[in-house]
Design an enzyme around this catalytic site. Sequence first.
Site, PDB file in Angstrom:
ATOM      1  CB  VAL A  95      -0.956  -0.011   1.213  1.00 40.53           C
ATOM      2  CG1 VAL A  95      -1.695   1.318   1.351  1.00 40.53           C
ATOM      3  CG2 VAL A  95      -1.946  -1.169   1.100  1.00 40.53           C
ATOM      4  CG  HIS A  96       4.953   3.177   2.042  1.00 39.80           C
ATOM      5  ND1 HIS A  96       4.705   4.485   2.362  1.00 39.80           N
ATOM      6  CD2 HIS A  96       6.292   3.100   1.807  1.00 39.80           C
ATOM      7  CE1 HIS A  96       5.824   5.177   2.329  1.00 39.80           C
ATOM      8  NE2 HIS A  96       6.810   4.360   1.995  1.00 39.80           N
ATOM      9  CB  ALA A  97       5.103   0.196  -2.848  1.00 39.96           C
TER      10      ALA A  97
END
Length: 106
Positions: free
Chosen positions: A79-81
């Site tokens: 999700v962060h990526a």
Amino acid sequence: MSENNSQSMEIIMQLIMHGGDAKSSAMEAIQAAKKGDFSLAEDKLEHSQEAINEGHRVQTELLSKEAEGNEMDLNLLMVHAQDQLMSAMTYRDLAMEIIEIYNRID
């Protein structure tokens, strides 16, 4: 760490790296335009777009693998990526607008 997890982590890190690189280049483009160096600003915007394109390439590989039935676990790092890449695209778009404003003022 299994081979599948290792590959997933490599993909995630590539997305984060390309997103961060694109975002940094967009910010450097704004700083260059602020100093009146529009040639450098354009170069930095180009570099930002190249990093975004690389991020998209990695993302497309991910989508292709999933379409083939090789699903990847969705985790907070993924999700962060994805967020890194999308925010970099927004930074670049805003940088283009800010540079245009600096160009008009100059």
